[in-house]
Design a protein around this motif. Structure first.
Motif, PDB file in Angstrom:
ATOM      1  N   LEU A 125      -3.434   6.976  -2.958  1.00  0.00           N
ATOM      2  CA  LEU A 125      -3.166   5.453  -2.348  1.00  0.00           C
ATOM      3  C   LEU A 125      -3.069   4.585  -3.633  1.00  0.00           C
ATOM      4  O   LEU A 125      -3.980   4.629  -4.592  1.00  0.00           O
ATOM      5  N   ARG A 150      -2.702  13.868  -3.328  1.00  0.00           N
ATOM      6  CA  ARG A 150      -2.786  12.817  -2.583  1.00  0.00           C
ATOM      7  C   ARG A 150      -2.980  11.339  -3.270  1.00  0.00           C
ATOM      8  O   ARG A 150      -4.272  11.642  -4.044  1.00  0.00           O
ATOM      9  N   LEU A 172       1.287   5.102  -0.262  1.00  0.00           N
ATOM     10  CA  LEU A 172       0.674   6.578  -0.137  1.00  0.00           C
ATOM     11  C   LEU A 172       1.710   7.633  -0.634  1.00  0.00           C
ATOM     12  O   LEU A 172       2.840   7.448  -0.458  1.00  0.00           O
ATOM     13  N   LYS A 207      -6.004   2.178  -7.631  1.00  0.00           N
ATOM     14  CA  LYS A 207      -5.553   3.430  -7.114  1.00  0.00           C
ATOM     15  C   LYS A 207      -6.375   4.438  -6.944  1.00  0.00           C
ATOM     16  O   LYS A 207      -7.490   4.631  -7.732  1.00  0.00           O
ATOM     17  N   ARG A 223       0.864  -1.321  -0.052  1.00  0.00           N
ATOM     18  CA  ARG A 223       0.057  -0.232   0.114  1.00  0.00           C
ATOM     19  C   ARG A 223       0.791   1.289   0.207  1.00  0.00           C
ATOM     20  O   ARG A 223       1.615   1.467   0.895  1.00  0.00           O
TER      21      ARG A 223
END
Length: 191
Positions: free
Chosen positions: A140, A138, A127, A153, A125
């Protein structure tokens, strides 16, 4: 090993490789270590079931409950052994795959290991934050640790309000510094 403190009490402490003072590259433990646990569980389960069956129904401590427990332990060992697949992609390669897939220049990024599904498929995962200061976006990104494929994503505008607070705090600190400086110089001191 934990040392007694000044009161004579022993306190827990972090191992050296987890201590924040540790300098150097951290290597995530490989998922294939689960095979060791699987082999031990399988061997112990088979031994318990075999011993209980060999002694028959006359045994006091090794009975049908031990046979059932041994079979369940052997099955858990088979599962652990099957789920203990070795990583093909380390955290650095997962970061590179995530950065290549998000579509914006990445500033700060971090990776965490997780598992998906019944077979505990290892997944990174990742970030990521955009490279602007403060970051405008931002995301993930889920990267498969066995083949490096980007699974999913999520990208969004950065909604965090600490960005505005940080610039306001910097402005307040500057104003306080000016106040302190002007207060130290008294009128008529020639300074």
């Amino acid at each position: 090993m934990a040392e007694p403190d000044e009161l004579g009490e022993v306190r827990d402490e972090l191992p050296e490789d987890l201590d924040r003072g540790f300098v150097g590259a951290y290597k995530f433990p490989d998922n294939s270590r689960r095979k060791i646990t699987g082999a031990l569980c399988f061997a112990l389960g088979v031994w318990a079931a075999t011993a209980a069956l060999a002694l028959g129904s006359d045994a006091v401590l090794l009975n049908t409950g031990v046979v059932t427990g041994g079979v369940l332990l052997a099955l858990a060992g088979i599962y652990q052994f099957a789920a203990g697949r070795q990583f093909a992609v380390n955290e650095n390669e997962a970061l590179v795959a995530a950065v290549a897939d998000v579509g914006f220049a990445v500033g700060h990024a971090s990776a965490q290991l997780g598992w998906r599904g019944w077979m505990s498929r290892p997944t990174w995962r990742v970030l990521v934050y955009s490279a602007e200061d403060p970051p405008e976006q931002r995301g993930l990104v889920l990267v498969d640790a066995l083949n490096g494929a980007v699974l999913e994503k999520w990208i969004e505008d950065n909604p965090e309000t600490w960005i505005e607070t940080a610039s306001a705090l910097a402005a307040d600190d500057g104003a306080e510094a000016d106040t302190e400086t002007s207060a130290t110089v008294a009128p008529g001191d020639g300074g």
